[in-house]
Design a protein around this motif. Structure first.
Motif, PDB file in Angstrom:
ATOM      1  N   THR A   1       0.852  -1.307   0.022  1.00  0.00           N
ATOM      2  CA  THR A   1      -0.161  -0.026   0.073  1.00  0.00           C
ATOM      3  C   THR A   1       0.760   1.394   0.146  1.00  0.00           C
ATOM      4  OG1 THR A   1      -0.228  -0.052   2.450  1.00  0.00           O
ATOM      5  CG2 THR A   1      -1.921  -0.998   1.248  1.00  0.00           C
ATOM      6  N   PRO A   2       0.374   2.293  -0.480  1.00  0.00           N
ATOM      7  CA  PRO A   2       1.129   3.721  -0.376  1.00  0.00           C
ATOM      8  C   PRO A   2       1.003   4.330   1.256  1.00  0.00           C
ATOM      9  CG  PRO A   2      -1.125   3.809  -1.435  1.00  0.00           C
ATOM     10  CD  PRO A   2      -0.980   2.622  -1.039  1.00  0.00           C
ATOM     11  N   HIS A   3       2.030   4.915   1.329  1.00  0.00           N
ATOM     12  CA  HIS A   3       2.257   5.359   2.895  1.00  0.00           C
ATOM     13  C   HIS A   3       1.140   6.084   3.308  1.00  0.00           C
ATOM     14  CE1 HIS A   3       3.845   8.739   0.661  1.00  0.00           C
ATOM     15  NE2 HIS A   3       3.398   9.561   1.566  1.00  0.00           N
ATOM     16  N   TYR A   4       0.689   6.906   2.377  1.00  0.00           N
ATOM     17  CA  TYR A   4      -0.559   7.862   2.760  1.00  0.00           C
ATOM     18  C   TYR A   4      -1.789   6.997   3.012  1.00  0.00           C
ATOM     19  CZ  TYR A   4      -1.368   7.599  -2.284  1.00  0.00           C
ATOM     20  OH  TYR A   4      -1.648   6.975  -3.593  1.00  0.00           O
ATOM     21  N   LEU A   5      -1.947   5.654   2.772  1.00  0.00           N
ATOM     22  CA  LEU A   5      -3.108   5.159   3.263  1.00  0.00           C
ATOM     23  C   LEU A   5      -3.105   4.661   4.695  1.00  0.00           C
ATOM     24  CD1 LEU A   5      -5.691   3.694   1.369  1.00  0.00           C
ATOM     25  CD2 LEU A   5      -4.546   1.769   2.077  1.00  0.00           C
ATOM     26  N   ASP A   6      -4.288   4.893   5.274  1.00  0.00           N
ATOM     27  CA  ASP A   6      -4.225   4.434   6.886  1.00  0.00           C
ATOM     28  C   ASP A   6      -4.847   3.134   6.844  1.00  0.00           C
ATOM     29  OD1 ASP A   6      -4.896   3.892   9.535  1.00  0.00           O
ATOM     30  OD2 ASP A   6      -5.723   6.384   9.835  1.00  0.00           O
ATOM     31  N   LEU A   7      -3.717   2.238   6.920  1.00  0.00           N
ATOM     32  CA  LEU A   7      -4.256   0.926   6.837  1.00  0.00           C
ATOM     33  C   LEU A   7      -5.015   0.233   7.879  1.00  0.00           C
ATOM     34  CD1 LEU A   7      -4.163  -1.906   4.895  1.00  0.00           C
ATOM     35  CD2 LEU A   7      -1.968  -2.252   6.148  1.00  0.00           C
ATOM     36  N   ASP A   8      -4.894   0.737   9.293  1.00  0.00           N
ATOM     37  CA  ASP A   8      -5.585   0.449  10.388  1.00  0.00           C
ATOM     38  C   ASP A   8      -6.934   1.047   9.934  1.00  0.00           C
ATOM     39  OD1 ASP A   8      -3.687  -0.466  12.150  1.00  0.00           O
ATOM     40  OD2 ASP A   8      -2.552   1.381  12.239  1.00  0.00           O
ATOM     41  N   GLU A   9      -7.217   2.057   9.489  1.00  0.00           N
ATOM     42  CA  GLU A   9      -8.589   2.769   9.211  1.00  0.00           C
ATOM     43  C   GLU A   9      -9.196   1.574   8.156  1.00  0.00           C
ATOM     44  OE1 GLU A   9     -10.510   6.614   7.154  1.00  0.00           O
ATOM     45  OE2 GLU A   9      -8.996   6.837   8.700  1.00  0.00           O
ATOM     46  N   VAL A  10      -8.462   1.252   7.103  1.00  0.00           N
ATOM     47  CA  VAL A  10      -9.217   0.702   6.127  1.00  0.00           C
ATOM     48  C   VAL A  10      -9.479  -1.046   6.586  1.00  0.00           C
ATOM     49  CG1 VAL A  10      -8.417  -0.894   4.061  1.00  0.00           C
ATOM     50  CG2 VAL A  10      -7.721   1.479   4.282  1.00  0.00           C
ATOM     51  N   LEU A  11      -8.673  -1.581   7.544  1.00  0.00           N
ATOM     52  CA  LEU A  11      -8.922  -2.818   8.187  1.00  0.00           C
ATOM     53  C   LEU A  11     -10.105  -2.710   9.398  1.00  0.00           C
ATOM     54  CD1 LEU A  11      -5.470  -4.235   8.525  1.00  0.00           C
ATOM     55  CD2 LEU A  11      -7.199  -4.763   6.676  1.00  0.00           C
ATOM     56  N   GLU A  12     -10.538  -1.737   9.724  1.00  0.00           N
ATOM     57  CA  GLU A  12     -11.363  -1.641  10.871  1.00  0.00           C
ATOM     58  C   GLU A  12     -12.679  -2.191  10.485  1.00  0.00           C
ATOM     59  OE1 GLU A  12     -13.468   1.854  13.416  1.00  0.00           O
ATOM     60  OE2 GLU A  12     -11.864   2.477  12.011  1.00  0.00           O
ATOM     61  N   GLY A  13     -13.102  -2.962  11.442  1.00  0.00           N
ATOM     62  CA  GLY A  13     -14.377  -3.820  11.055  1.00  0.00           C
ATOM     63  C   GLY A  13     -14.290  -5.179  10.393  1.00  0.00           C
ATOM     64  N   THR A  14     -12.722  -5.392   9.946  1.00  0.00           N
ATOM     65  CA  THR A  14     -12.374  -6.938   9.435  1.00  0.00           C
ATOM     66  C   THR A  14     -11.653  -7.521  10.593  1.00  0.00           C
ATOM     67  OG1 THR A  14     -10.505  -6.146   8.828  1.00  0.00           O
ATOM     68  CG2 THR A  14     -12.219  -5.472   7.388  1.00  0.00           C
ATOM     69  N   LYS A  15     -11.462  -8.994  10.256  1.00  0.00           N
ATOM     70  CA  LYS A  15     -10.834  -9.911  11.189  1.00  0.00           C
ATOM     71  C   LYS A  15      -9.308  -9.813  10.930  1.00  0.00           C
ATOM     72  CE  LYS A  15     -14.633 -13.148  11.287  1.00  0.00           C
ATOM     73  NZ  LYS A  15     -15.060 -14.586  10.650  1.00  0.00           N
ATOM     74  N   PHE A  16      -8.848  -9.019  10.130  1.00  0.00           N
ATOM     75  CA  PHE A  16      -7.513  -8.863   9.780  1.00  0.00           C
ATOM     76  C   PHE A  16      -6.696  -8.196  10.591  1.00  0.00           C
ATOM     77  CE2 PHE A  16      -8.700  -9.153   5.122  1.00  0.00           C
ATOM     78  CZ  PHE A  16      -7.931 -10.256   4.818  1.00  0.00           C
ATOM     79  N   LYS A  17      -5.618  -8.580  10.931  1.00  0.00           N
ATOM     80  CA  LYS A  17      -4.745  -7.936  12.100  1.00  0.00           C
ATOM     81  C   LYS A  17      -3.293  -7.783  11.545  1.00  0.00           C
ATOM     82  CE  LYS A  17      -2.370  -8.893  16.577  1.00  0.00           C
ATOM     83  NZ  LYS A  17      -2.303  -9.939  17.670  1.00  0.00           N
ATOM     84  N   ILE A  18      -2.692  -6.592  11.697  1.00  0.00           N
ATOM     85  CA  ILE A  18      -1.314  -6.292  11.104  1.00  0.00           C
ATOM     86  C   ILE A  18      -0.319  -7.191  11.936  1.00  0.00           C
ATOM     87  CG2 ILE A  18       0.378  -4.696  10.562  1.00  0.00           C
ATOM     88  CD1 ILE A  18      -1.840  -2.628   9.981  1.00  0.00           C
ATOM     89  N   ILE A  19       0.592  -7.975  11.504  1.00  0.00           N
ATOM     90  CA  ILE A  19       1.619  -8.697  12.475  1.00  0.00           C
ATOM     91  C   ILE A  19       3.156  -8.123  12.107  1.00  0.00           C
ATOM     92  CG2 ILE A  19       0.104 -10.676  13.029  1.00  0.00           C
ATOM     93  CD1 ILE A  19       1.989 -11.973  10.871  1.00  0.00           C
ATOM     94  N   GLU A  20       3.313  -7.411  10.934  1.00  0.00           N
ATOM     95  CA  GLU A  20       4.445  -7.054  10.449  1.00  0.00           C
ATOM     96  C   GLU A  20       4.345  -6.189   9.253  1.00  0.00           C
ATOM     97  OE1 GLU A  20       8.057  -9.765   7.924  1.00  0.00           O
ATOM     98  OE2 GLU A  20       6.410 -10.763   9.191  1.00  0.00           O
TER      99      GLU A  20
END
Length: 343
Positions: free
Chosen positions: A304-323
């Motif tokens: 993803t590009p750095h300006y995209l807030d991935l935490d916000e994108v993943l909100e409400g999903t089962k995905f968790k960032i580990i790395e």
């Protein structure tokens, strides 16, 4: 068995992360003895060079690997070389190559190669030096006043990644990911031979090609018919036959069974490749769809590009960032490589 790996200096964290992922994927126990810029030393109990070759063949951000034969202070190198039982190691033609990894060493590399070769020649009468294509390659590393001497197990082929650059494939489209990074992202998911990997934004098929080469069964989708056709052409060109590629919107994607890994580089901005959708909206809707396609123990690797807030994108999903790893592309763009699991 102590193994040393010469790592690429193209990125600060990806080379080590990739090595650890592939070792884990192949079920190899290891202990990191030393980690420094461009050099990684592992203690791998009970393994053989043949097993390590499986690991080496998968890596992209590593240059070569060698089994350590001796290591000591620089001033003790020659005496240690003279005592070493070279006849047990060098039984056919060989070459010695020295690499300085800092400016501290007082050795002249060419002179040292000649001196080491002379010692080996004396210990192994009848064995010839072969600088072009030796059966035995002795690698010597000079770093921080220390010296490491080892027998090379394997070397990562630069030719593969050069020959499969996006513009060298039958179908090309600007913005395609490099094969080296695509292979690394595939490896970060710990995908095993025979397992299934999905790229829901397959583009020209670069990620699918690298996954297919390591033995995965690949599935690719794209909203653009042109990309679907081009991906099939590129896969066939690279000898990948175990694939399924079809046109579909990642936000509505359904599959008959869940996959072991998802690796993808979604489009950025507003364009035909996003179906006219803003990136943030496309990502959010796609993540909700894709979470139901990944096995509970599977991993997703996402660029993803750095300006995209991935935490916000993943909100409400089962995905968790580990790395996460950050790659500076140019002044205005940093690409973020994220590994996700289902929580």
């Amino acid at each position: 068995m102590e193994i040393a790996l010469l790592l690429s200096k193209e990125h600060t964290t990806l080379p080590l992360a990739e090595v650890e992922a592939v070792l884990e994927c192949e079920g190899i126990n290891y202990h990191i003895k030393e980690e420094g810029e461009g050099l990684l030393i592992l203690d791998i109990p009970h393994e053989t060079p043949d097993i390590m070759m499986k690991v080496i063949k998968r890596l992209s951000f590593t240059h070569e690997a060698f089994q350590i034969l001796l290591q000591n202070d620089e001033d003790k190198l020659i005496s240690e070389m003279e005592k070493y039982p070279w006849k047990d190691i060098v039984k056919s033609d060989y070459a010695v190559r020295v690499k300085k990894m800092d400016k501290k060493s007082q050795f002249n590399t060419s002179k040292l190669e000649w001196e080491m070769g002379s010692i080996i020649n004396e210990a192994t009468p009848g064995v010839k030096v072969n600088l072009e294509d030796p059966s035995i390659f002795i690698r010597t590393i000079l770093k921080d006043g220390k010296v490491i001497v080892g027998q090379r197990i394997g070397k990562i082929s630069k030719k593969h990644f050069f020959n499969l650059k996006p513009h060298k494939r039958p179908f090309f489209y600007p913005g395609s990911m490099s094969p080296k990074l695509a292979r690394c992202m595939v490896n970060l998911t710990r995908i095993k031979k025979g397992q299934t990997l999905l790229d829901p934004f397959c583009g020209t098929g670069g990620i699918l090609i690298e996954a297919g080469i390591v033995g995965a069964r690949v599935i690719g989708t794209d909203i653009d018919y042109k990309m679907v056709k081009g991906t099939k052409e590129n896969l066939e060109h690279c000898g990948i036959s175990d694939y399924e590629v079809f046109r579909e919107d990642a936000r509505k994607l359904e599959l008959p069974s869940k996959v072991d890994a998802i690796v993808t580089d979604p489009p950025y901005g507003i364009s035909a490749s996003t179906g006219g959708e803003k990136s943030e909206d496309l990502y959010q809707q796609s993540m909700r769809s894709l979470q139901g396609l990944l096995k509970d123990d599977g991993r997703m690797c996402l660029a993803t590009p750095h300006y995209l807030d991935l935490d916000e994108v993943l909100e409400g999903t089962k995905f968790k960032i580990i790395e996460q790893h950050h790659i500076k592309m140019h002044k205005s763009l940093t690409r973020v490589i994220s590994v996700l699991t289902i929580s």
